[in-house]
Design a protein around this motif. Sequence first.
Motif, PDB file in Angstrom:
ATOM      1  N   ASP A  71       1.214  -1.382   0.217  1.00  0.00           N
ATOM      2  CA  ASP A  71       0.279  -0.075  -0.183  1.00  0.00           C
ATOM      3  C   ASP A  71       0.713   1.422   0.273  1.00  0.00           C
ATOM      4  OD1 ASP A  71      -2.464  -0.723  -0.282  1.00  0.00           O
ATOM      5  OD2 ASP A  71      -2.908  -1.615   1.769  1.00  0.00           O
ATOM      6  N   VAL A  72       0.852   1.993  -0.478  1.00  0.00           N
ATOM      7  CA  VAL A  72       1.406   3.438  -0.742  1.00  0.00           C
ATOM      8  C   VAL A  72       0.898   4.282   0.880  1.00  0.00           C
ATOM      9  CG1 VAL A  72      -1.258   5.072  -0.817  1.00  0.00           C
ATOM     10  CG2 VAL A  72       0.980   5.576  -2.271  1.00  0.00           C
ATOM     11  N   GLY A  73       2.431   4.688   1.122  1.00  0.00           N
ATOM     12  CA  GLY A  73       2.864   5.603   2.251  1.00  0.00           C
ATOM     13  C   GLY A  73       3.170   4.251   3.318  1.00  0.00           C
ATOM     14  N   ARG A 117       4.433   1.299  13.492  1.00  0.00           N
ATOM     15  CA  ARG A 117       3.736   0.563  13.078  1.00  0.00           C
ATOM     16  C   ARG A 117       5.016  -1.047  12.348  1.00  0.00           C
ATOM     17  NH1 ARG A 117       3.744   3.738   6.872  1.00  0.00           N
ATOM     18  NH2 ARG A 117       5.208   5.826   8.035  1.00  0.00           N
ATOM     19  N   GLN A 120       3.856  -3.537  12.581  1.00  0.00           N
ATOM     20  CA  GLN A 120       2.621  -4.193  11.249  1.00  0.00           C
ATOM     21  C   GLN A 120       3.528  -4.711  10.371  1.00  0.00           C
ATOM     22  OE1 GLN A 120      -0.116  -0.794  11.568  1.00  0.00           O
ATOM     23  NE2 GLN A 120      -0.249  -1.794  13.932  1.00  0.00           N
ATOM     24  N   GLU A 123       2.295  -7.533   7.885  1.00  0.00           N
ATOM     25  CA  GLU A 123       1.196  -7.144   6.987  1.00  0.00           C
ATOM     26  C   GLU A 123       1.656  -6.884   5.491  1.00  0.00           C
ATOM     27  OE1 GLU A 123      -1.880  -7.905   7.368  1.00  0.00           O
ATOM     28  OE2 GLU A 123      -1.411  -7.815   9.314  1.00  0.00           O
ATOM     29  N   MET A 127       1.592  -8.663   2.102  1.00  0.00           N
ATOM     30  CA  MET A 127       0.377  -8.525   0.932  1.00  0.00           C
ATOM     31  C   MET A 127       1.285  -8.568  -0.327  1.00  0.00           C
ATOM     32  SD  MET A 127      -0.548  -3.772   0.521  1.00  0.00           S
ATOM     33  CE  MET A 127      -1.083  -4.495   2.443  1.00  0.00           C
ATOM     34  N   MET A 400       6.745   7.731  12.153  1.00  0.00           N
ATOM     35  CA  MET A 400       5.755   8.471  13.026  1.00  0.00           C
ATOM     36  C   MET A 400       6.482   9.354  14.297  1.00  0.00           C
ATOM     37  SD  MET A 400       2.419   6.345  12.383  1.00  0.00           S
ATOM     38  CE  MET A 400       2.948   5.497  12.970  1.00  0.00           C
TER      39      MET A 400
ATOM     40  N   GLY B 324       0.650   6.884   9.114  1.00  0.00           N
ATOM     41  CA  GLY B 324       1.746   5.304   9.066  1.00  0.00           C
ATOM     42  C   GLY B 324       0.188   5.160   9.901  1.00  0.00           C
ATOM     43  N   MET B 325      -0.263   4.529  10.851  1.00  0.00           N
ATOM     44  CA  MET B 325      -1.091   3.923  11.885  1.00  0.00           C
ATOM     45  C   MET B 325      -2.537   3.272  10.204  1.00  0.00           C
ATOM     46  SD  MET B 325       1.050   3.508  14.378  1.00  0.00           S
ATOM     47  CE  MET B 325      -0.553   2.302  15.059  1.00  0.00           C
ATOM     48  N   GLN B 327      -1.884   3.164   6.950  1.00  0.00           N
ATOM     49  CA  GLN B 327      -0.911   2.807   5.706  1.00  0.00           C
ATOM     50  C   GLN B 327      -1.292   1.121   5.825  1.00  0.00           C
ATOM     51  OE1 GLN B 327       1.915   1.214   5.839  1.00  0.00           O
ATOM     52  NE2 GLN B 327       1.913   1.086   3.668  1.00  0.00           N
ATOM     53  N   PRO B 328      -0.913   0.304   6.887  1.00  0.00           N
ATOM     54  CA  PRO B 328      -0.987  -0.832   6.291  1.00  0.00           C
ATOM     55  C   PRO B 328      -2.153  -1.487   6.870  1.00  0.00           C
ATOM     56  CG  PRO B 328       0.351  -0.500   8.650  1.00  0.00           C
ATOM     57  CD  PRO B 328      -0.504   0.903   8.376  1.00  0.00           C
ATOM     58  N   THR B 329      -3.461  -1.163   7.260  1.00  0.00           N
ATOM     59  CA  THR B 329      -4.699  -0.938   7.012  1.00  0.00           C
ATOM     60  C   THR B 329      -5.870  -1.334   5.481  1.00  0.00           C
ATOM     61  OG1 THR B 329      -5.524   1.097   7.645  1.00  0.00           O
ATOM     62  CG2 THR B 329      -4.942  -0.527   9.411  1.00  0.00           C
ATOM     63  N   TYR B 330      -4.912  -0.146   4.752  1.00  0.00           N
ATOM     64  CA  TYR B 330      -5.370  -0.040   3.877  1.00  0.00           C
ATOM     65  C   TYR B 330      -6.545  -1.221   3.135  1.00  0.00           C
ATOM     66  CZ  TYR B 330      -3.376   4.812   4.024  1.00  0.00           C
ATOM     67  OH  TYR B 330      -3.448   6.026   4.381  1.00  0.00           O
ATOM     68  N   THR B 331      -5.480  -2.053   2.216  1.00  0.00           N
ATOM     69  CA  THR B 331      -5.902  -3.094   1.753  1.00  0.00           C
ATOM     70  C   THR B 331      -6.864  -4.363   3.171  1.00  0.00           C
ATOM     71  OG1 THR B 331      -4.174  -2.879   0.400  1.00  0.00           O
ATOM     72  CG2 THR B 331      -4.916  -4.898   0.262  1.00  0.00           C
TER      73      THR B 331
END
Lengths: 505, 406
Positions: A71-73, A117, A120, A123, A127, A400, B324-325, B327-331
């Motif tokens: 994902d972007v960002g 993150r 995370q 994730e 993906m 962040m 940033g929090m 971002q990993p949750t979009y998909t």
Amino acid sequence: METIQRINHYTAYRPRPFTREERATVTILFGGLTWKHERLIQGVMHNLGYKAQPLPNITRADLDAGKELIDVGACCPTIFTTGNLANFLKSEMAALGREEVVKRYVFLTAGACGPCRFGQYHESYTMALDGLGLRDFRLFLLAQNQLDQGATHGGGLEINLPLSLGLVWAILCADVLTDLEYMTRPYEIVPGETDRVLRESIEYLYDVFRNRPQEKLRGGKLKVFAWHVLTDYFTDALRDVRKRWDAIRVDRLRVKPKVKITGEFWLQTHEGDGNYNIKRWLEQEGAEVIPPPIAVWLDYLLHSPITSEEWKGAERNRKKIALIRTLEHIYHFVYNRFRKALGNLPYELPDQEELKHLAKPYYHYELRGGEGHMLVGKALYAYRHKKAHMICELSPYSCMPNTMSIGAMANVLGRYPDLLYAPIEVKGDAEVHALSRCQMILTEAKRRAHAEFEDALAKTGLTLEAIRRYEERHPEVQRSTYRIPHYGYAGTAANYVMHLARKMR
Amino acid sequence: MRIPTLRTLFGKRASAASPPKDRSSVRVGIPKVLNIWSTHQFWVGFLTALGIAPENIVFSSDTSEEQYREYGKGRGTVDCCYPVKCMSGHYGELIFGQKKKIDVLLSPMIYSLPSFLRGHVLDTLTCTRVMAGPENIKAGFLKERDVFAENGIRYVSPFVSLGEPEKVPKQLYLALKDVLDLTEEETARAVEAGYRALEAFNQKMRQKSREILTWCARHERPCILVLARPYHMDPGIGHEIEAELQAHGFPILWMQYFPTDDDLMHWLFGEEIRAGRIKSPFDISDVWPSSYSSNTNEILWGAKVAARCPWVTCVIRFSSYECGMDQPTYTPTQKIVEASGTLYFKFGDLDATKPAGSIKIRVETIVHYVEKYSRDIIRRKLAALPPHCPLLEEAPSTSESASLAA
């Protein structure tokens, strides 16, 4: 049951087990540190009968691959590391075929980092696996703060004391050697000698870790722990390493600004395209770099629970707090033994309480995520103790936690305007911008290093010619392993002058 | 006869000699930012219980570009997401923009949240920027000189773990004792009052959401669920996109206040609990194993609810630039929602400026799809759930129905 079958709800990635029987045939992939750390970790894994292989070093191509898959960002460490795994798997698929890759490899990475993150990252990895059609590839997370997690995910990997202590000891050894590397290379008289000796030393230490005596790894946890803490096995090996470094001759009269690297864990540790090779670039620009040891991060993890235990009631949790403090002392004891084996050349670990105290007016020590208060604390520590001329803080674009402490640094700089601080935001693809920003501060750091050097010469009344004559008569002072004490100057050359002046007296 | 000991003697005297302190004239300013949007009632309840007059609890205005230009310009210390960056304007407004000056600027560093998912997830921490934002923003008011002191304001920024109520009294006492002349006992009582006020407010909002949902169920009408962080309720951050949709006649629910009553939760998740896929309606481990972040957890949970609740036929997701929090949750969020055919639209990279034109075009698109597909979505999702929906079995509230229909 019928109702659930009608809508196939989304579920997160779940790897199939990695079994004990597969250990002989399945290779554990890992990465994220430097080649030195990874090679020694590989030695630990091989010693315990695992097949293990670090991922190739990060390249710019990994950034492009990562961007395509997640994902972007995302922050650049996520993009780089995801792309790194993806590119490796793609190349292996091309060579072996998809089914073989799924069968032959698993990937192990650190997880669980509280609010950041970073916890995370997986994730993004999953993906990327989806994007590569590798949903059945196995990826496992390793908690950073538990030495004994038992057999996980089917028993293929057992996170026990022989493994965890091996990993920590390997990291500490790579850390002290990295310090030695960075304090030697800028002054080496024969170009390339440091890198050559470093490679030899790492290979030697790889064998040391690979050959940890099996009988010392069996038995009770206390026995395994005590052996690691008290044995001369690792310190003897480091003394052997030191002998190899004795042969490197250095010229410490090269006046260089000392640049302390701080920042986000992955970016500050990394050596390669992921941070524009900034440590090597700084050396090329005439600086001496102080690399960030992973040991400080582990110390932070070890120290942090004390605060929460004190909150629960210092009296009630006296034993637990005492245990953590004891472990901290043991940890420092081990690190200092390793330092001592290398002639006390590697830098000492900063006192976590002091970092906390220094950062307190600017950044609360309980703010977790990223490096917490340590970025502010480390900058002030280096400044107050004159350990470096300049701080170069490497943080990913949009990181962040670190953006917050960079912001808080404005308050520090308001109070200490002469603290040279270069916060570098790393995107991975904006090298010129980042390096030129660093160079602006470096120019002033160079000026200060020269001013210090001139001051030392003036104070001692020494001349360069006199020093050179002394070096001819006393060649031992030109050994890379000859220790120069700290005389209150940040720069190596100035301290060297002060030291020789005392010797000549 | 009872012999008085030193402890009882002094104890009695002390309590008798300490009348409630008069804090009614103390004015406390709170920047209305970040997780204040989901915890404001705690702070109101807490301060009121300490004797601060309600009219002296001053929240800054909604975020706006004007606010930043007038009060926050030049105070920023680092480039970051707008919800944090705009805090300078809020601080500045409280310092310079009050007719009646404030005495205390209270900007808590909220480390964890009292989420309804607590106990079902790994943790309920706030975003790292949310918790550390005050340390960053205060630097802009201290780097050259102490702007707070110059204006006669006490700046106080307590580190507070609202997700762990047992820690909060001590945290707030230590941070505020000198500023408000507190005792430990009254702080503890005020903290309890704060939690009660917050809980009462949340219950009220959930009840309101249930009424809306019930109305939708009875009239087979769709509603739209907003998945966003609490501060997206701020018109200057979320740009009132949901209001534009509401203007087209679709009721809007915010995930934070979705009803969590047992009957409804077990209707939506009961089959999955019995199948062993999840342990409770609030268990999100099936979709999000790294459940540390409170607001992220709630967004993922909201996505699960949206995927199951028949009358939620559309989800709109808000996300700020550089989050940033999120971002990993979009998909994963999109996949969770769309697995049941529920419509999903994301408004990403929200920043200071309201992109009015693009919002208008997208709202028209959303309206088109919601109108076209909602009936099918409701039917399909209803068929996948057990009969006897609790929303349809409760007595209708005529006044609510009438007002919603209107």
